[in-house]
Design a protein around this motif. Structure first.
Motif, PDB file in Angstrom:
ATOM      1  N   UNK A 222       0.829  -1.209   0.000  1.00 17.79           N
ATOM      2  CA  UNK A 222       0.000   0.000   0.000  1.00 17.79           C
ATOM      3  C   UNK A 222       0.863   1.258   0.000  1.00 17.79           C
ATOM      4  N   UNK A 223       1.844   1.290   0.907  1.00 22.73           N
ATOM      5  CA  UNK A 223       2.683   2.462   1.017  1.00 22.73           C
ATOM      6  C   UNK A 223       3.963   2.113   1.764  1.00 22.73           C
ATOM      7  N   UNK A 224       4.940   2.968   1.646  1.00 20.43           N
ATOM      8  CA  UNK A 224       6.191   2.838   2.383  1.00 20.43           C
ATOM      9  C   UNK A 224       6.419   4.132   3.142  1.00 20.43           C
ATOM     10  N   UNK A 225       6.940   4.021   4.340  1.00 18.71           N
ATOM     11  CA  UNK A 225       7.146   5.195   5.181  1.00 18.71           C
ATOM     12  C   UNK A 225       8.427   5.034   5.988  1.00 18.71           C
ATOM     13  N   UNK A 226       9.183   6.126   6.090  1.00 18.36           N
ATOM     14  CA  UNK A 226      10.360   6.098   6.944  1.00 18.36           C
ATOM     15  C   UNK A 226       9.911   6.405   8.368  1.00 18.36           C
ATOM     16  N   UNK A 227      10.145   5.451   9.274  1.00 15.82           N
ATOM     17  CA  UNK A 227       9.720   5.587  10.659  1.00 15.82           C
ATOM     18  C   UNK A 227      10.901   6.064  11.493  1.00 15.82           C
ATOM     19  N   UNK A 228      10.775   7.225  12.092  1.00 11.80           N
ATOM     20  CA  UNK A 228      11.877   7.823  12.847  1.00 11.80           C
ATOM     21  C   UNK A 228      11.814   7.372  14.308  1.00 11.80           C
ATOM     22  N   UNK A 229      12.185   6.119  14.550  1.00 14.81           N
ATOM     23  CA  UNK A 229      12.148   5.583  15.913  1.00 14.81           C
ATOM     24  C   UNK A 229      13.547   5.292  16.460  1.00 14.81           C
ATOM     25  N   UNK A 230      14.580   5.937  15.896  1.00 16.18           N
ATOM     26  CA  UNK A 230      15.934   5.788  16.418  1.00 16.18           C
ATOM     27  C   UNK A 230      16.145   6.635  17.666  1.00 16.18           C
ATOM     28  N   UNK A 231      17.316   6.475  18.285  1.00 22.08           N
ATOM     29  CA  UNK A 231      17.575   7.195  19.536  1.00 22.08           C
ATOM     30  C   UNK A 231      17.917   8.664  19.306  1.00 22.08           C
ATOM     31  N   UNK A 232      18.298   9.056  18.084  1.00 25.53           N
ATOM     32  CA  UNK A 232      18.484  10.472  17.769  1.00 25.53           C
ATOM     33  C   UNK A 232      17.166  10.981  17.209  1.00 25.53           C
ATOM     34  N   UNK A 233      16.251  11.276  18.115  1.00 24.67           N
ATOM     35  CA  UNK A 233      14.859  11.540  17.754  1.00 24.67           C
ATOM     36  C   UNK A 233      14.687  12.970  17.244  1.00 24.67           C
ATOM     37  N   UNK A 234      14.061  13.135  16.053  1.00 26.10           N
ATOM     38  CA  UNK A 234      13.838  14.492  15.537  1.00 26.10           C
ATOM     39  C   UNK A 234      12.745  15.239  16.281  1.00 26.10           C
ATOM     40  N   UNK A 235      11.926  14.522  17.022  1.00 29.64           N
ATOM     41  CA  UNK A 235      10.855  15.169  17.787  1.00 29.64           C
ATOM     42  C   UNK A 235      11.364  15.573  19.169  1.00 29.64           C
ATOM     43  N   UNK A 236      10.741  16.543  19.746  1.00 35.35           N
ATOM     44  CA  UNK A 236      11.144  16.987  21.070  1.00 35.35           C
ATOM     45  C   UNK A 236      11.518  18.448  21.084  1.00 35.35           C
ATOM     46  N   UNK A 237      11.726  18.958  22.263  1.00 35.19           N
ATOM     47  CA  UNK A 237      12.048  20.371  22.433  1.00 35.19           C
ATOM     48  C   UNK A 237      13.435  20.525  23.045  1.00 35.19           C
TER      49      UNK A 237
END
Length: 367
Positions: free
Chosen positions: A281-296
């Motif tokens: 159906x689709x392919x997605x890059x999942x950002x679940x590594x320890x250098x996380x792009x999310x956060x403040x």
């Protein structure tokens, strides 16, 4: 050896007696280099001396002492320190209030300073235990192998440290009671210990060459990715509030590591999604590594310097993984490494190295 002595003589000296043999199965690198005079040992001592003696004298002396009992971590520290030097850093080794060296380097470049922490994660405890148990059996085999033969070990029984080795020793001795090799002859031998198999191949070898030629294999799943993640998390507390950008240098597993393992551990991976009929159906890059792009806020690390392997041959240049949330400046000298970067959800970008032979400047042993 005192600190004062390292300026006028080598740390690893050439043995006084001729000993043209390779390391035994249970012999440490340190002990082997103190005695062996084979060309590989001579080259290894040259490599170690050439790099240790380019480091600050007190730090070189400290590393030399640590190599005796903590070869793996001390050797990696040496490689990291020398890597920083060859890209143009002046090194200052951090010390605690009691004067004991910590594995931190303050690397100062014309454009500023960074802190570099070196870590060499170990295999999972269960894998280490299995390797230790099999290593004890391999040592028994090594003592039983007749002259002229080397041996490749395929399978061994599961015998723990408290299990009797008497039956194993009896079966192995019977299997290895063979005449000297003829030309390129090979012999496959196998037997039963209890209800388990011992399986080996005898291969002719030259005088002084290593007796154990390989094996047995060890099977495990997911160790490299997991160990990289754990090492990054474990070091965060130690380097927080350092006052300048922090780079964590991580050594890959001796057994198996690839650049993909580092990508998955640090950034994440591409995942495919299928419908009930198993159509993509689709392919997605999942950002679940320890250098996380999310956060403040500012991340603890500016990035990770990944070493695929660390040894006398320096066969792979390290790769720098930039933390997606790091917005500061790193020294221009870091552009000599290959960089890998990531934007949230958009995959991984590669910026090639400006020096494809970076570690060759450490004067490695020729293969």
């Amino acid at each position: 050896m005192s600190i004062a002595q390292i300026d006028d003589r080598s740390l690893f000296e050439e043995p006084a007696l001729e000993d043209p043999t390779f390391a035994k199965n249970d012999e440490s690198d340190w002990d082997w280099l103190q005695r062996s005079t084979v060309p590989r040992a001579i080259d290894a001592r040259r490599f170690l001396n050439a790099n240790l003696l380019r480091l600050p004298p007190d730090y070189a002396s400290s590393l030399y002492a640590r190599l005796r009992h903590s070869w793996r971590s001390a050797f990696f520290e040496m490689i990291v320190a020398r890597t920083l030097q060859v890209i143009g850093a002046d090194l200052e080794v951090e010390t605690s209030p009691d004067g004991v060296h910590k594995p931190d380097f303050r690397a100062t470049f014309p454009g500023g300073s960074i802190i570099v922490e070196a870590t060499a994660p170990m295999l999972r405890p269960d894998v280490q235990e299995e390797m230790g148990q099999k290593g004890a059996l391999v040592s028994i085999i090594e003592r039983l192998v007749p002259s002229g033969w080397g041996i490749l070990v395929h399978r061994l029984p599961s015998l723990g440290p408290t299990d009797s080795k008497k039956e194993f020793r009896r079966v192995a001795a019977k299997l290895l009671a063979v005449p000297p090799p003829q030309d390129d002859q090979r012999l496959r031998v196998s037997g039963i210990v209890g209800e388990e198999v011992i399986d080996m191949t005898l291969i002719p070898k030259e005088d002084g060459a290593r007796t154990i030629l390989g094996g047995p294999a060890h099977g495990f799943w997911g160790n490299s990715v997991d160990s990289i993640k754990k090492s990054v998390r474990r070091k965060r507390q130690q380097v927080r509030d350092s006052g300048c950008p922090v780079v964590l240098a991580v050594k890959g597993s001796e057994v198996f590591s690839s650049i993909n393992d580092f990508e998955q551990a640090l950034f994440g991976c591409e995942r495919e999604y299928v419908d009930p009929a198993r159509r993509l159906c689709r392919a997605k890059f999942v950002t679940d590594g320890v250098l996380n792009p999310r956060g403040n806020g500012r991340p603890t690390y500016a990035g990770v310097l990944a070493y695929l392997d660390v040894g006398y041959y320096c066969s792979h240049n390290p790769v720098f993984f930039l933390h997606p949330r790091f917005k500061g400046e790193l020294p221009n000298e870091f552009r000599q490494f290959e960089w890998r970067t990531m934007e949230s959800g958009s995959g991984i970008s590669v910026l090639p190295s400006k020096d494809g032979r970076l570690l060759q400047r450490l004067e490695p042993v020729r293969i």
